[in-house]
Enzyme design. Structure first.
Site, PDB file in Angstrom:
ATOM      1  N   ASP A 139      24.611  33.501  35.779  1.00  0.00           N
ATOM      2  CA  ASP A 139      24.923  32.906  37.071  1.00  0.00           C
ATOM      3  C   ASP A 139      24.679  31.402  37.184  1.00  0.00           C
ATOM      4  N   CYS A 200      40.294  45.708  50.185  1.00  0.00           N
ATOM      5  CA  CYS A 200      39.324  44.604  50.260  1.00  0.00           C
ATOM      6  C   CYS A 200      39.906  43.441  51.055  1.00  0.00           C
ATOM      7  N   CYS A 247      27.059  39.238  51.413  1.00  0.00           N
ATOM      8  CA  CYS A 247      28.001  40.189  52.012  1.00  0.00           C
ATOM      9  C   CYS A 247      28.530  41.114  50.926  1.00  0.00           C
ATOM     10  N   CYS A 250      33.739  43.560  50.793  1.00  0.00           N
ATOM     11  CA  CYS A 250      34.920  43.733  49.940  1.00  0.00           C
ATOM     12  C   CYS A 250      34.627  44.598  48.713  1.00  0.00           C
ATOM     13  N   CYS A 254      35.988  49.281  48.180  1.00  0.00           N
ATOM     14  CA  CYS A 254      36.811  49.431  46.964  1.00  0.00           C
ATOM     15  C   CYS A 254      36.714  50.856  46.423  1.00  0.00           C
TER      16      CYS A 254
HETATM   17  C1  B12 Z   1      30.612  30.140  42.767  1.00  0.00           C
HETATM   18  C2  B12 Z   1      30.235  31.609  42.805  1.00  0.00           C
HETATM   19  C3  B12 Z   1      30.335  32.271  44.031  1.00  0.00           C
HETATM   20  C4  B12 Z   1      31.038  31.666  45.239  1.00  0.00           C
HETATM   21  C5  B12 Z   1      32.572  31.776  45.015  1.00  0.00           C
HETATM   22  C6  B12 Z   1      33.004  33.170  44.534  1.00  0.00           C
HETATM   23  C7  B12 Z   1      34.385  33.241  43.906  1.00  0.00           C
HETATM   24  N1  B12 Z   1      35.026  34.400  44.024  1.00  0.00           N
HETATM   25  O1  B12 Z   1      34.850  32.290  43.297  1.00  0.00           O
HETATM   26  C8  B12 Z   1      30.463  32.524  46.393  1.00  0.00           C
HETATM   27  C9  B12 Z   1      29.212  31.856  46.955  1.00  0.00           C
HETATM   28  C10 B12 Z   1      31.421  32.809  47.545  1.00  0.00           C
HETATM   29  C11 B12 Z   1      30.053  33.796  45.640  1.00  0.00           C
HETATM   30  C12 B12 Z   1      29.937  35.032  46.251  1.00  0.00           C
HETATM   31  C13 B12 Z   1      29.576  36.187  45.571  1.00  0.00           C
HETATM   32  N2  B12 Z   1      29.136  36.279  44.323  1.00  0.00           N
HETATM   33 CO1  B12 Z   1      29.184  34.780  43.066  1.00  0.00          CO
HETATM   34  N3  B12 Z   1      29.311  33.502  41.730  1.00  0.00           N
HETATM   35  C14 B12 Z   1      29.790  32.265  41.633  1.00  0.00           C
HETATM   36  C15 B12 Z   1      29.727  31.691  40.210  1.00  0.00           C
HETATM   37  C16 B12 Z   1      28.491  30.784  40.112  1.00  0.00           C
HETATM   38  C17 B12 Z   1      31.000  30.938  39.773  1.00  0.00           C
HETATM   39  C18 B12 Z   1      32.313  31.694  40.090  1.00  0.00           C
HETATM   40  C19 B12 Z   1      33.533  30.832  39.851  1.00  0.00           C
HETATM   41  O2  B12 Z   1      33.647  30.188  38.830  1.00  0.00           O
HETATM   42  N4  B12 Z   1      34.473  30.810  40.817  1.00  0.00           N
HETATM   43  C20 B12 Z   1      35.698  30.087  40.683  1.00  0.00           C
HETATM   44  C21 B12 Z   1      36.841  31.104  40.494  1.00  0.00           C
HETATM   45  C22 B12 Z   1      38.161  30.331  40.354  1.00  0.00           C
HETATM   46  O3  B12 Z   1      36.560  31.756  39.269  1.00  0.00           O
HETATM   47  P1  B12 Z   1      36.071  33.302  39.125  1.00  0.00           P
HETATM   48  O4  B12 Z   1      35.987  33.964  40.439  1.00  0.00           O
HETATM   49  O5  B12 Z   1      34.847  33.342  38.258  1.00  0.00           O
HETATM   50  O6  B12 Z   1      37.219  33.927  38.244  1.00  0.00           O
HETATM   51  C23 B12 Z   1      38.507  33.957  38.749  1.00  0.00           C
HETATM   52  C24 B12 Z   1      39.481  33.107  38.001  1.00  0.00           C
HETATM   53  O7  B12 Z   1      39.216  33.202  36.626  1.00  0.00           O
HETATM   54  C25 B12 Z   1      40.788  33.789  38.408  1.00  0.00           C
HETATM   55  N5  B12 Z   1      41.855  33.836  37.447  1.00  0.00           N
HETATM   56  C26 B12 Z   1      41.848  33.825  36.116  1.00  0.00           C
HETATM   57  N6  B12 Z   1      43.088  33.869  35.645  1.00  0.00           N
HETATM   58  C27 B12 Z   1      43.887  33.917  36.725  1.00  0.00           C
HETATM   59  C28 B12 Z   1      45.252  33.967  36.827  1.00  0.00           C
HETATM   60  C29 B12 Z   1      45.836  34.013  38.118  1.00  0.00           C
HETATM   61  C30 B12 Z   1      47.308  34.054  38.215  1.00  0.00           C
HETATM   62  C31 B12 Z   1      45.027  34.019  39.304  1.00  0.00           C
HETATM   63  C32 B12 Z   1      45.622  34.091  40.684  1.00  0.00           C
HETATM   64  C33 B12 Z   1      43.643  33.958  39.170  1.00  0.00           C
HETATM   65  C34 B12 Z   1      43.114  33.918  37.883  1.00  0.00           C
HETATM   66  O8  B12 Z   1      40.461  35.151  38.677  1.00  0.00           O
HETATM   67  C35 B12 Z   1      39.071  35.354  38.547  1.00  0.00           C
HETATM   68  C36 B12 Z   1      38.614  36.338  39.605  1.00  0.00           C
HETATM   69  O9  B12 Z   1      39.112  35.900  40.839  1.00  0.00           O
HETATM   70  C37 B12 Z   1      29.551  33.004  39.362  1.00  0.00           C
HETATM   71  C38 B12 Z   1      28.669  32.874  38.100  1.00  0.00           C
HETATM   72  C39 B12 Z   1      29.415  32.194  36.967  1.00  0.00           C
HETATM   73  N7  B12 Z   1      28.752  31.284  36.306  1.00  0.00           N
HETATM   74  O10 B12 Z   1      30.558  32.497  36.699  1.00  0.00           O
HETATM   75  C40 B12 Z   1      28.910  33.997  40.372  1.00  0.00           C
HETATM   76  C41 B12 Z   1      29.380  35.499  40.362  1.00  0.00           C
HETATM   77  C42 B12 Z   1      30.888  35.445  40.251  1.00  0.00           C
HETATM   78  N8  B12 Z   1      28.973  35.998  41.661  1.00  0.00           N
HETATM   79  C43 B12 Z   1      28.589  37.212  41.626  1.00  0.00           C
HETATM   80  C44 B12 Z   1      28.252  37.978  42.785  1.00  0.00           C
HETATM   81  C45 B12 Z   1      27.489  39.279  42.556  1.00  0.00           C
HETATM   82  C46 B12 Z   1      28.616  37.531  44.069  1.00  0.00           C
HETATM   83  C47 B12 Z   1      28.596  38.339  45.389  1.00  0.00           C
HETATM   84  C48 B12 Z   1      28.952  39.804  45.229  1.00  0.00           C
HETATM   85  C49 B12 Z   1      27.193  38.210  46.065  1.00  0.00           C
HETATM   86  C50 B12 Z   1      27.084  38.872  47.430  1.00  0.00           C
HETATM   87  N9  B12 Z   1      26.943  40.200  47.518  1.00  0.00           N
HETATM   88  O11 B12 Z   1      27.080  38.198  48.446  1.00  0.00           O
HETATM   89  C51 B12 Z   1      29.640  37.551  46.234  1.00  0.00           C
HETATM   90  C52 B12 Z   1      31.063  38.132  46.029  1.00  0.00           C
HETATM   91  C53 B12 Z   1      32.145  37.413  46.781  1.00  0.00           C
HETATM   92  C54 B12 Z   1      33.503  37.556  46.059  1.00  0.00           C
HETATM   93  N10 B12 Z   1      34.369  38.444  46.535  1.00  0.00           N
HETATM   94  O12 B12 Z   1      33.702  36.869  45.060  1.00  0.00           O
HETATM   95  C55 B12 Z   1      28.656  37.799  40.224  1.00  0.00           C
HETATM   96  C56 B12 Z   1      29.912  38.681  40.120  1.00  0.00           C
HETATM   97  C57 B12 Z   1      29.772  39.906  39.229  1.00  0.00           C
HETATM   98  C58 B12 Z   1      31.099  40.658  39.115  1.00  0.00           C
HETATM   99  N11 B12 Z   1      30.988  41.932  38.787  1.00  0.00           N
HETATM  100  O13 B12 Z   1      32.184  40.113  39.323  1.00  0.00           O
HETATM  101  C59 B12 Z   1      28.704  36.468  39.337  1.00  0.00           C
HETATM  102  C60 B12 Z   1      29.483  36.603  38.040  1.00  0.00           C
HETATM  103  C61 B12 Z   1      27.226  36.115  39.036  1.00  0.00           C
HETATM  104  C62 B12 Z   1      26.614  37.008  37.959  1.00  0.00           C
HETATM  105  N12 B12 Z   1      26.236  36.451  36.812  1.00  0.00           N
HETATM  106  O14 B12 Z   1      26.499  38.194  38.086  1.00  0.00           O
HETATM  107  N13 B12 Z   1      29.869  33.541  44.337  1.00  0.00           N
HETATM  108  S1  SF4 Z   2      41.108  48.508  44.019  1.00  0.00           S
HETATM  109 FE1  SF4 Z   2      39.320  47.451  44.925  1.00  0.00          FE
HETATM  110  S2  SF4 Z   2      39.581  45.304  44.309  1.00  0.00           S
HETATM  111 FE2  SF4 Z   2      41.541  46.317  43.966  1.00  0.00          FE
HETATM  112  S3  SF4 Z   2      42.687  45.942  45.848  1.00  0.00           S
HETATM  113 FE3  SF4 Z   2      41.656  47.925  46.125  1.00  0.00          FE
HETATM  114  S4  SF4 Z   2      39.728  47.415  47.136  1.00  0.00           S
HETATM  115 FE4  SF4 Z   2      40.546  45.506  46.316  1.00  0.00          FE
HETATM  116  S1  SF4 Z   3      34.221  40.660  52.370  1.00  0.00           S
HETATM  117 FE1  SF4 Z   3      33.981  39.608  50.395  1.00  0.00          FE
HETATM  118  S2  SF4 Z   3      35.209  37.742  50.615  1.00  0.00           S
HETATM  119 FE2  SF4 Z   3      34.942  38.573  52.672  1.00  0.00          FE
HETATM  120  S3  SF4 Z   3      33.172  37.523  53.481  1.00  0.00           S
HETATM  121 FE3  SF4 Z   3      32.392  39.393  52.520  1.00  0.00          FE
HETATM  122  S4  SF4 Z   3      31.879  38.825  50.370  1.00  0.00           S
HETATM  123 FE4  SF4 Z   3      33.157  37.191  51.252  1.00  0.00          FE
END
Ligand code: B12
Ligand code: SF4
Ligand code: SF4
Length: 328
Positions: A139, A200, A247, A250, A254
């Protein structure tokens, strides 16, 4: 510390050893990939940052180059061992007068638990290989952890952006051990198992998904209660309901969690008794020392005293106006 050069052990044997060690340490899943870049994920990250979806999380800008090119975290890394650790617990209801806390934060701080277990995994790998080095991440570091997990074959990105494992669900932490040892990689997870479901997207209380697999963090309750330092925007405050920290909505809706989420086997992730948490009014009045006593060693430290007090005021106001949390 100097390390001995690794005698020959095949990449397949090392991968098997990593998997066995991960299992023995209680991780629910383990996969292996290379630390190379993924152009698709890098482009998605760039679009996300350019649209300002990260809000005040400036570290996302600063760390972007390594997130695009994970090998930049440690140029000598040759393999990434990626693990999932389940933190689900069924009953996460707050006691009266307390706010709701996301499941991942109910027990001991997962950073500490995961880091210790990942370090043990790295040590066992180095012991088996007779040499080599490891660095562990969970993380806080700059790695694109979900993308590495997908590439290691551990699951797909749900429309809620969570990494979903087909037999564990998404209530997991992701941990990564980078190593200079060469391990046989797994096949990436290419399938999308969401199909036509969109539960979600529809359930999110703040409509934080502008499109599937894209989260506008500036609307997400997790961001607003944990990462943001500014006040909660007035228009979104009612949607927080009783959510004091984080939160789970979402994920709760699922079907993959409804079907597969199991109580975590890690005792350190389990919640203290609901009435052991301070009340909202106590949180608002706490000084730094009291805050540290109440929340030290838990993930709630992340929002800081002022951040948690801000959240408690919002929840108290919602309570006063009879706004409960929209049911998931
Ligand atoms: C910043 C961050 C947040 C931010 C932004 C979250 C987000 N979705 O981006 C905030 C504060 C909102 C957050 C919330 C949460 N987080 Co957080 N967070 C991070 C962190 C530090 C970086 C994530 C990041 O890079 N985001 C930027 C987006 C662009 O990247 P991404 O989501 O990782 O990956 C996406 C892209 O790669 C994209 N993608 C890739 N290819 C393509 C192609 C196309 C066409 C498209 C459209 C997209 C796409 O899709 C991926 C998934 O959406 C990571 C740890 C880490 N170092 O990675 C933890 C992490 C993602 N978080 C985690 C958790 C547990 C949470 C929460 C559940 C906590 C909670 N209960 O409140 C929530 C979940 C909210 C949610 N639905 O995401 C876990 C997730 C575990 C898992 N099984 O996925 C992580 C991995 C931490 C860990 N080591 O466990 N988080
Ligand atoms: S399977 Fe889970 S993650 Fe996929 S759209 Fe349904 S609720 Fe969202
Ligand atoms: S449902 Fe998921 S995306 Fe919406 S506020 Fe809660 S953690 Fe964030």
């Amino acid at each position: 510390m100097a390390t001995r050069p690794a005698p020959y052990l095949s990449p397949q044997a090392l991968a098997a050893a990593a998997r066995a060690a991960a299992r023995a340490l209680g991780f629910e899943a383990c996969g292996i990939t290379s630390p190379g870049s993924s152009p698709g994920a890098a482009a998605a990250l760039d679009r996300w940052l350019a649209a300002g979806r990260h809000g005040e999380m400036r570290y996302m800008d600063r760390q972007a180059s390594v997130r695009r090119e994970p090998a930049g975290a440690w140029t000598e890394a040759r393999s990434a061992v990626v693990v999932l650790h389940d933190h689900y617990q069924g009953d996460a209801e707050p006691a009266p007068g307390r706010g709701r806390i996301a499941r991942y934060a109910l027990g001991e701080d997962y950073h500490d638990v995961m880091r210790a277990k990942l370090a043990a995994l790295g040590e066992r790998l180095v012991e088996t290989a007779g040499g080599g080095r490891c660095r562990v991440y969970v993380d806080a570091g700059p790695l694109p952890e979900r993308e590495l997990a997908r590439r290691a074959g551990l699951g797909w990105f749900g429309k809620n952006t969570m990494l979903i494992h087909p037999r564990v669900g998404s209530f997991t932490f992701i941990g990564v051990v980078l190593t200079d040892l060469v391990l046989a990689p797994d096949e990436p997870f290419e399938a999308d198992r969401c199909g036509s479901c969109r539960r979600c997207l529809d359930a999110c209380p703040t409509a934080a998904f502008p499109e599937p697999r894209v989260l506008d963090a500036t609307r997400c309750i997790s961001y607003l209660t944990i990462e943001a330092r500014s006040p909660v925007p007035e228009a979104l405050a009612p949607q927080l309901g009783d959510r004091l920290f984080g939160c789970d909505v979402c994920q709760e809706v699922c079907p993959w969690n409804v079907r597969f989420a199991r109580e975590t086997a890690e005792p350190r992730y389990r919640a203290r008794r609901p009435e052991e948490w301070p009340t909202l009014t106590e949180i608002v009045r706490m000084n730094e020392r009291e805050h540290e006593e109440a929340f030290g060693g838990t993930a709630l430290e992340r929002s800081g005293r002022a951040g948690l007090a801000r959240n408690a005021v919002v929840v108290l106001e919602n309570e006063r106006r009879g706004r409960s949390s929209p049911a998931a």
